[in-house]
Design a protein around this motif. Sequence first.
Motif, PDB file in Angstrom:
ATOM      1  N   ASN A 144       4.875   5.969  -1.894  1.00  0.00           N
ATOM      2  CA  ASN A 144       3.921   6.849  -2.562  1.00  0.00           C
ATOM      3  C   ASN A 144       3.392   7.855  -1.543  1.00  0.00           C
ATOM      4  N   ASP A 145       2.378   8.643  -1.918  1.00  0.00           N
ATOM      5  CA  ASP A 145       1.849   9.636  -0.987  1.00  0.00           C
ATOM      6  C   ASP A 145       1.376   9.001   0.315  1.00  0.00           C
ATOM      7  N   THR A 146       0.731   7.849   0.206  1.00  0.00           N
ATOM      8  CA  THR A 146       0.244   7.153   1.406  1.00  0.00           C
ATOM      9  C   THR A 146       1.414   6.723   2.282  1.00  0.00           C
ATOM     10  N   GLY A 147       2.482   6.259   1.658  1.00  0.00           N
ATOM     11  CA  GLY A 147       3.659   5.861   2.416  1.00  0.00           C
ATOM     12  C   GLY A 147       4.330   7.033   3.107  1.00  0.00           C
ATOM     13  N   TYR A 148       4.410   8.180   2.419  1.00  0.00           N
ATOM     14  CA  TYR A 148       5.004   9.363   3.069  1.00  0.00           C
ATOM     15  C   TYR A 148       4.147   9.820   4.246  1.00  0.00           C
ATOM     16  N   ARG A 149       2.827   9.683   4.107  1.00  0.00           N
ATOM     17  CA  ARG A 149       1.967  10.025   5.246  1.00  0.00           C
ATOM     18  C   ARG A 149       2.203   9.052   6.405  1.00  0.00           C
ATOM     19  N   ALA A 150       2.420   7.781   6.094  1.00  0.00           N
ATOM     20  CA  ALA A 150       2.698   6.801   7.151  1.00  0.00           C
ATOM     21  C   ALA A 150       4.012   7.129   7.859  1.00  0.00           C
ATOM     22  N   MET A 151       4.996   7.641   7.119  1.00  0.00           N
ATOM     23  CA  MET A 151       6.253   8.050   7.751  1.00  0.00           C
ATOM     24  C   MET A 151       6.002   9.159   8.775  1.00  0.00           C
ATOM     25  N   ALA A 152       5.219  10.152   8.384  1.00  0.00           N
ATOM     26  CA  ALA A 152       4.921  11.247   9.305  1.00  0.00           C
ATOM     27  C   ALA A 152       4.124  10.750  10.502  1.00  0.00           C
ATOM     28  N   ALA A 153       3.205   9.813  10.262  1.00  0.00           N
ATOM     29  CA  ALA A 153       2.377   9.286  11.351  1.00  0.00           C
ATOM     30  C   ALA A 153       3.188   8.461  12.341  1.00  0.00           C
ATOM     31  N   ALA A 154       4.341   7.948  11.897  1.00  0.00           N
ATOM     32  CA  ALA A 154       5.165   7.104  12.769  1.00  0.00           C
ATOM     33  C   ALA A 154       5.956   7.921  13.799  1.00  0.00           C
ATOM     34  N   ILE A 155       5.900   9.248  13.698  1.00  0.00           N
ATOM     35  CA  ILE A 155       6.709  10.097  14.566  1.00  0.00           C
ATOM     36  C   ILE A 155       5.891  10.584  15.738  1.00  0.00           C
ATOM     37  N   ASP A 156       6.408  10.381  16.930  1.00  0.00           N
ATOM     38  CA  ASP A 156       5.825  10.936  18.142  1.00  0.00           C
ATOM     39  C   ASP A 156       6.319  12.378  18.266  1.00  0.00           C
ATOM     40  N   PRO A 157       5.419  13.388  18.226  1.00  0.00           N
ATOM     41  CA  PRO A 157       5.877  14.783  18.341  1.00  0.00           C
ATOM     42  C   PRO A 157       6.732  15.046  19.570  1.00  0.00           C
ATOM     43  N   ALA A 158       6.585  14.209  20.604  1.00  0.00           N
ATOM     44  CA  ALA A 158       7.398  14.391  21.814  1.00  0.00           C
ATOM     45  C   ALA A 158       8.873  14.179  21.536  1.00  0.00           C
ATOM     46  N   ALA A 159       9.209  13.532  20.403  1.00  0.00           N
ATOM     47  CA  ALA A 159      10.623  13.340  20.056  1.00  0.00           C
ATOM     48  C   ALA A 159      11.329  14.662  19.841  1.00  0.00           C
ATOM     49  N   PHE A 160      10.575  15.741  19.602  1.00  0.00           N
ATOM     50  CA  PHE A 160      11.186  17.029  19.324  1.00  0.00           C
ATOM     51  C   PHE A 160      11.268  17.926  20.552  1.00  0.00           C
ATOM     52  N   ASP A 161      10.746  17.458  21.686  1.00  0.00           N
ATOM     53  CA  ASP A 161      10.697  18.296  22.887  1.00  0.00           C
ATOM     54  C   ASP A 161      11.914  18.070  23.769  1.00  0.00           C
TER      55      ASP A 161
ATOM     56  N   ALA B  35       0.817  -1.216   0.000  1.00  0.00           N
ATOM     57  CA  ALA B  35       0.000   0.000   0.000  1.00  0.00           C
ATOM     58  C   ALA B  35       0.847   1.260   0.000  1.00  0.00           C
ATOM     59  N   TYR B  36       2.138   1.143   0.352  1.00  0.00           N
ATOM     60  CA  TYR B  36       3.016   2.304   0.452  1.00  0.00           C
ATOM     61  C   TYR B  36       3.999   2.409  -0.709  1.00  0.00           C
ATOM     62  N   ASP B  37       4.016   1.426  -1.594  1.00  0.00           N
ATOM     63  CA  ASP B  37       5.042   1.331  -2.629  1.00  0.00           C
ATOM     64  C   ASP B  37       4.682   2.192  -3.837  1.00  0.00           C
ATOM     65  N   SER B  38       5.603   3.095  -4.228  1.00  0.00           N
ATOM     66  CA  SER B  38       5.374   3.929  -5.413  1.00  0.00           C
ATOM     67  C   SER B  38       5.467   3.126  -6.700  1.00  0.00           C
ATOM     68  N   GLY B  39       6.063   1.935  -6.609  1.00  0.00           N
ATOM     69  CA  GLY B  39       6.228   1.097  -7.778  1.00  0.00           C
ATOM     70  C   GLY B  39       7.662   0.697  -8.035  1.00  0.00           C
ATOM     71  N   ASP B  40       8.628   1.428  -7.429  1.00  0.00           N
ATOM     72  CA  ASP B  40      10.032   1.054  -7.625  1.00  0.00           C
ATOM     73  C   ASP B  40      10.572   0.255  -6.452  1.00  0.00           C
ATOM     74  N   HIS B  41       9.725  -0.023  -5.450  1.00  0.00           N
ATOM     75  CA  HIS B  41      10.051  -0.863  -4.288  1.00  0.00           C
ATOM     76  C   HIS B  41      11.065  -0.212  -3.346  1.00  0.00           C
ATOM     77  N   LEU B  42      11.370   1.063  -3.571  1.00  0.00           N
ATOM     78  CA  LEU B  42      12.299   1.801  -2.720  1.00  0.00           C
ATOM     79  C   LEU B  42      11.649   3.051  -2.148  1.00  0.00           C
ATOM     80  N   HIS B  43      10.957   3.799  -3.008  1.00  0.00           N
ATOM     81  CA  HIS B  43      10.360   5.061  -2.578  1.00  0.00           C
ATOM     82  C   HIS B  43       8.883   4.879  -2.261  1.00  0.00           C
TER      83      HIS B  43
END
Length: 428
Positions: free
Chosen positions: A411-428, A401-409
């Motif tokens: 897609n938009d859904t995958g980039y959103r999943a990357m952002a969702a994986a971050i706890d904002p507290a990591a920046f505090d 569901a996250y694969d743009s098609g080249d199996h490395l990068h």
Amino acid sequence: MGESKIVDGGARSTSRGARSIIATADPDRAAVSVGVVAGDRWAAAWATSLQRPSAGFDPNWSEEGFTDQTLRQVLRLSVGGDRLRVRLSNAFGGTPLVVTAATVAVSRGGGAVEPGTVRHLSVDGAPRFAIPVGTEVASDPVAFRSAPLDSIAVTMYLAAPTGRATFHAQALATSYRAAGGHCADSDGGVFTETSQSWYYLSGVDVAGGPARSAGVVVFGDSLTDGTFSTPDANRRFPDMLAERLANTGRPRAVLNHGIGGNRLTVDSAWLGAKATSRFRRDVLSQPGIGTVVILLGINDIGLSEVSETAPLPIFEPYTAVSCDEVIAGHRDLIRQARAAGLRVVAATLSPAKPSPLSTARSEDKRAAINAWIRTCGEYDAIIDLDAALRGPTDPDRLHAAYDSGDHLHPNDTGYRAMAAAIDPAAFD
């Protein structure tokens, strides 16, 4: 004339004659070890990493430069303020860059801007200014009220031949070009030529408004740069992260300092200086930041694998890099960040199988580097993107569901999943 240092809201600049030259290699103008930046101090709201002129992955204007042309470039701020200044760079030019006129305005989409929002830019009071080879300048501040996630357009009229242009190759945003001088035009009809790169733009800083949390630099390669995300949609991983933070009611600057193909340990004429070298300019020089997120290493261990299977001149040199060399590169960045008072966060390397960068040898290296990141205890926090993006049945592959098609990068859904994986507290 002698050189004078001016400290302005935490940002140090150098004035030589009629030019305000930013000392971009000076960490004193950037890092903050506190969690909040006063609203009257300059804070970077947008930035990009600069590259030498080259053919790049896609056609661009960097090698030909500009003559009697107007260049309009659109970007999205991650935080807002009451005042604004634009940073322009001639880092890789061969001659002084003469800017005949420049403006900033609210983008209306495409090459158009909102009538009545155009503000003329100057440097040391002069609307026409020159940027010496190898330097960056900041415009004089202009009154310009902006909010988080606002899109603006920076327009420059370049009357004299510029020669080769300092640029960022993969903007994933459309830049517009017109013949003649059109800096104040609100209608985009004259901007008939387009490019998918940014030129001369280094950063946009804001000041004024309420105090804001210290900003974050995401420092990486194509997964940070946003390769294969939807153009003109701000779907890169750092964009998604900025949106997530803004939606919490605590907006925080998120600066994208990714370069497609960039490596920790290897210089490339096409893919940027090695990360350990560019860290000082791209991270430590940014005003108002408190954290750096490091997502690098997959190209170091993978690009040497494509030398026989899928060789392309853009990927040269095909230098084989060991796990120990990647880890040493991470430790170099940790030392530089700590010396500047920054919080340092690492992201694990995401799956790459069966892309050309993935072989049994590179997968062993990736596993070893991820194990070190997870267990070394040298970072303030860890973002496990490997775990967030892997498939349910094969941990060496991106989730379908996250694969743009080249199996490395992703897609938009995958980039959103990357952002969702971050706890904002990591920046505090």
